[in-house]
Design an enzyme around this catalytic site. Structure first.
Site, mmCIF file in Angstrom:
data_model
loop_
_atom_site.group_PDB
_atom_site.id
_atom_site.type_symbol
_atom_site.label_atom_id
_atom_site.label_comp_id
_atom_site.label_asym_id
_atom_site.label_seq_id
_atom_site.Cartn_x
_atom_site.Cartn_y
_atom_site.Cartn_z
ATOM 1 N N TYR A 71 -0.413 -35.211 -12.186
ATOM 2 C CA TYR A 71 0.383 -36.278 -11.580
ATOM 3 C C TYR A 71 0.363 -36.201 -10.055
ATOM 4 O O TYR A 71 1.370 -36.460 -9.390
ATOM 5 C CB TYR A 71 1.823 -36.224 -12.098
ATOM 6 C CG TYR A 71 1.934 -36.310 -13.600
ATOM 7 C CD1 TYR A 71 1.305 -37.340 -14.303
ATOM 8 C CD2 TYR A 71 2.644 -35.353 -14.326
ATOM 9 C CE1 TYR A 71 1.381 -37.413 -15.678
ATOM 10 C CE2 TYR A 71 2.734 -35.417 -15.704
ATOM 11 C CZ TYR A 71 2.099 -36.450 -16.383
ATOM 12 O OH TYR A 71 2.174 -36.525 -17.756
ATOM 13 N N ASP A 80 8.723 -15.520 6.951
ATOM 14 C CA ASP A 80 7.504 -16.327 7.025
ATOM 15 C C ASP A 80 7.121 -16.719 8.449
ATOM 16 O O ASP A 80 5.938 -16.674 8.817
ATOM 17 C CB ASP A 80 7.624 -17.569 6.136
ATOM 18 C CG ASP A 80 8.864 -18.405 6.416
ATOM 19 O OD1 ASP A 80 9.698 -17.994 7.247
ATOM 20 O OD2 ASP A 80 9.010 -19.478 5.780
ATOM 21 N N THR A 91 14.244 -20.529 17.693
ATOM 22 C CA THR A 91 14.630 -19.885 16.439
ATOM 23 C C THR A 91 13.790 -20.467 15.317
ATOM 24 O O THR A 91 13.194 -21.546 15.473
ATOM 25 C CB THR A 91 16.134 -20.065 16.161
ATOM 26 O OG1 THR A 91 16.512 -19.283 15.018
ATOM 27 C CG2 THR A 91 16.491 -21.519 15.916
ATOM 28 N N HIS A 112 21.198 -58.889 -23.295
ATOM 29 C CA HIS A 112 21.510 -57.948 -24.381
ATOM 30 C C HIS A 112 20.331 -57.813 -25.345
ATOM 31 O O HIS A 112 20.518 -57.433 -26.504
ATOM 32 C CB HIS A 112 22.763 -58.397 -25.155
ATOM 33 C CG HIS A 112 23.962 -58.619 -24.295
ATOM 34 N ND1 HIS A 112 24.781 -57.596 -23.872
ATOM 35 C CD2 HIS A 112 24.461 -59.754 -23.753
ATOM 36 C CE1 HIS A 112 25.745 -58.092 -23.115
ATOM 37 N NE2 HIS A 112 25.581 -59.394 -23.017
ATOM 38 N N GLN A 114 22.016 -25.018 14.303
ATOM 39 C CA GLN A 114 20.752 -24.291 14.204
ATOM 40 C C GLN A 114 19.805 -24.983 13.232
ATOM 41 O O GLN A 114 18.683 -24.536 13.032
ATOM 42 C CB GLN A 114 20.972 -22.835 13.782
ATOM 43 C CG GLN A 114 19.751 -21.941 14.016
ATOM 44 C CD GLN A 114 20.092 -20.474 13.998
ATOM 45 O OE1 GLN A 114 21.085 -20.068 14.586
ATOM 46 N NE2 GLN A 114 19.285 -19.671 13.329
ATOM 47 N N SER A 124 -3.533 -43.247 -31.008
ATOM 48 C CA SER A 124 -2.834 -42.300 -31.874
ATOM 49 C C SER A 124 -3.849 -41.407 -32.560
ATOM 50 O O SER A 124 -4.920 -41.862 -32.959
ATOM 51 C CB SER A 124 -2.003 -43.048 -32.930
ATOM 52 O OG SER A 124 -1.553 -42.173 -33.944
ATOM 53 N N ARG A 134 -1.918 -49.216 -30.132
ATOM 54 C CA ARG A 134 -2.122 -49.472 -28.702
ATOM 55 C C ARG A 134 -0.749 -49.333 -28.056
ATOM 56 O O ARG A 134 0.063 -50.250 -28.096
ATOM 57 C CB ARG A 134 -2.694 -50.880 -28.475
ATOM 58 C CG ARG A 134 -4.158 -50.987 -28.870
ATOM 59 C CD ARG A 134 -4.571 -52.421 -29.210
ATOM 60 N NE ARG A 134 -4.491 -53.333 -28.094
ATOM 61 C CZ ARG A 134 -5.519 -54.068 -27.636
ATOM 62 N NH1 ARG A 134 -6.723 -53.944 -28.193
ATOM 63 N NH2 ARG A 134 -5.358 -54.912 -26.652
ATOM 64 N N ASN A 161 5.112 -43.038 -19.412
ATOM 65 C CA ASN A 161 4.921 -41.948 -18.460
ATOM 66 C C ASN A 161 5.691 -42.205 -17.171
ATOM 67 O O ASN A 161 6.325 -41.308 -16.613
ATOM 68 C CB ASN A 161 3.426 -41.775 -18.175
ATOM 69 C CG ASN A 161 3.146 -40.856 -17.014
ATOM 70 O OD1 ASN A 161 2.798 -41.314 -15.931
ATOM 71 N ND2 ASN A 161 3.290 -39.562 -17.216
ATOM 72 N N GLU A 212 14.528 -27.384 -0.765
ATOM 73 C CA GLU A 212 13.587 -28.269 -0.070
ATOM 74 C C GLU A 212 12.136 -27.851 -0.245
ATOM 75 O O GLU A 212 11.240 -28.701 -0.247
ATOM 76 C CB GLU A 212 13.963 -28.341 1.406
ATOM 77 C CG GLU A 212 15.261 -29.089 1.631
ATOM 78 C CD GLU A 212 15.796 -28.989 3.040
ATOM 79 O OE1 GLU A 212 16.782 -29.682 3.350
ATOM 80 O OE2 GLU A 212 15.246 -28.205 3.842
ATOM 81 N N ARG A 213 11.904 -26.559 -0.407
ATOM 82 C CA ARG A 213 10.534 -26.107 -0.666
ATOM 83 C C ARG A 213 10.001 -26.709 -1.964
ATOM 84 O O ARG A 213 8.783 -26.862 -2.132
ATOM 85 C CB ARG A 213 10.484 -24.578 -0.740
ATOM 86 C CG ARG A 213 10.653 -23.875 0.604
ATOM 87 C CD ARG A 213 10.710 -22.361 0.410
ATOM 88 N NE ARG A 213 11.106 -21.675 1.629
ATOM 89 C CZ ARG A 213 10.267 -21.171 2.521
ATOM 90 N NH1 ARG A 213 8.960 -21.310 2.341
ATOM 91 N NH2 ARG A 213 10.722 -20.541 3.588
#
Length: 434
Positions: free
Chosen positions: A5, A71, A96, A144, A215, A265, A272, A279, A312-313
């Site tokens: 993906y 790092d 920093t 509906h 910071q 299938s 189909r 997905n 966040e990584r």
């Protein structure tokens, strides 16, 4: 973030080599600014740029980090190995780690947003083209999940276009939110570095200086960015669900393109299936999964902690890579979507004129019948269609209470499909312009 993906242009943004290249540019531009201020020798600033064309050794940086457990220090050590320890002694002067990390993260998000905006342009073009193609292709509208009144396939595409166009505007604003940088030093006071350094670095990297950064760069910006990605993902699911419903066997008003040699299938050769839009529904869930953690990252201790870092990584690459893939997949689905106008008409006529009930109701009230009585008369005849398979028009024509108020010609006129499409041009002008 898995290859299945992922698209190369987006994944490249999050590669370690890309990250280290951005780190280098931040440090080198900062050295230039420090030299211009007379804080460090110009020769040292120039020496740092010797690494401009060097491919940083990711494995070596990882090796150093295994010892330092830091790092940024690992990178700076490797940079000194390249340009020379004495020449590199002024690198990171007054800075920093968050100055480098946060500014880099925002650069990556900005670059990701630019790719996503291009993705959305492709999707918008596909939706507009199909809307124009099927502007007057009549199909039944549903509420509906039940037949309501006629719409057109073009209107369906047009509303998805309008939704995605709003999302594009949101993404532009979200990009602006995160297009900031901070080179303000420990706890953000600029005590050890001149604000001019921040201004110079941001200008070189296409960012705006963060007005006040403690910071770290405030995480409300990032929360807004990832929330926007979540909204876009929800819109992708919205479109996908409509296509999945249209492809249901008993509906079959449209279906995903089924290529030669494709199998639906392992057990049933006739199948189909709407696998691409199914997905996309799943991928939308993955993108939205990043929203709550991004919002929880807003609340950090005092001037800084790193509780946001691990989040966040992961969500940075995962959300942007997944959304990039999803937008392109959806664009491809729309571009190749197979549409069956005859099936749309057949579905609409399945209940023999029942979908025109409101027109008859309104006509009766305009003819002097009270709304309560008009509703009773129309519903009485409509229930015969539901329960006995009768023809709605014939039942109305045979109902003396209805014909006492409306002539046969007036009843017949209420079954004109053109009545429901007379304002399509007006709606299209609102969505696409004159």
């Amino acid at each position: 973030m898995i290859p299945r993906y992922s698209r190369p242009e987006m994944t490249a943004i999050w590669e370690p080599a890309t990250k280290f290249r951005i780190w280098f540019e931040i440090e080198a531009h900062a050295c230039d600014a420090q030299a211009a201020l007379g804080v460090i020798p110009k020769a040292n600033a120039e020496a740092v740029w010797r690494a401009r064309d060097v491919e940083f050794d990711v494995a070596r940086i990882d090796e150093i980090e295994a010892v330092t457990k830091h790092d940024v220090i690992a990178f700076l050590t490797h940079l000194a190995e390249i340009v020379g320890a004495d020449e590199a002694r002024f690198v990171h002067q007054g800075m920093t780690s968050s100055d480098v990390l946060d500014t880099t993260f925002n650069i990556q998000l900005v670059r990701a947003a630019d790719i996503l905006l291009a993705d959305m342009d492709r999707l918008l073009a596909a939706l507009k083209a199909r809307a124009m193609e099927h502007k007057m292709t009549v199909r039944i509208g549903r509420s509906h999940g039940i037949h309501a009144e006629p719409v057109t396939m073009g209107l369906t595409f047009a509303r998805f276009y309008a939704e995605m166009d709003r999302n594009r505007e949101r993404l532009v604003r979200a990009r602006e939110e995160v297009a900031t940088g901070a080179i303000s030093g420990a706890v953000g006071t600029f005590a050890n570095i001149d604000p001019a350094v921040e201004a110079h670095v941001c200008e070189k990297l296409g960012l705006t200086p963060e007005p006040i950064s403690t910071q770290v760069i405030p995480r409300d910006r990032h929360a807004m960015f990832f929330a926007t990605l979540g909204v876009i993902a929800s819109s992708i699911e919205n479109v996908s669900i409509e296509i999945r419903h249209m492809q249901r066997t008993e509906v079959l008003e449209a279906e995903e393109f089924f290529s030669k040699g494709q199998k639906g299938s392992s057990a049933m050769p006739h199948k189909r299936n709407p696998v691409l839009t199914e997905n996309l529904t799943g991928l939308a869930r993955l993108v939205r999964m990043s929203v709550i953690p991004a919002m929880e990252n807003v609340a950090l201790w005092h001037e800084r902690d790193i509780s946001h870092s691990s989040v966040e990584r992961m969500i940075g690459p995962d959300a942007t890579v997944t959304l990039d893939f999803a937008l392109n997949r959806l664009a491809g689905v729309i571009e190749k979507l197979v549409i069956y106008p005859d099936a749309m008409i057949a579905n609409m006529e399945k209940f023999r004129g029942l979908v025109h009930s409101q027109r008859v109701l309104l006509a009766l009230t305009q003819a002097g019948v009270s709304r309560e009585d008009a509703y009773r008369l129309v519903q009485r005849n409509a229930m015969k269609v539901w329960e006995e398979g009768k023809d709605f028009r014939e039942e109305l024509l045979a109902d003396p209470e209805v014909t006492a108020a409306l002539s046969p010609a007036q009843i017949e006129e209420k079954f004109d499909l053109g009545y429901h499409t007379k304002h399509v041009d007006t709606i299209f002008a609102r969505v696409f312009g004159a």
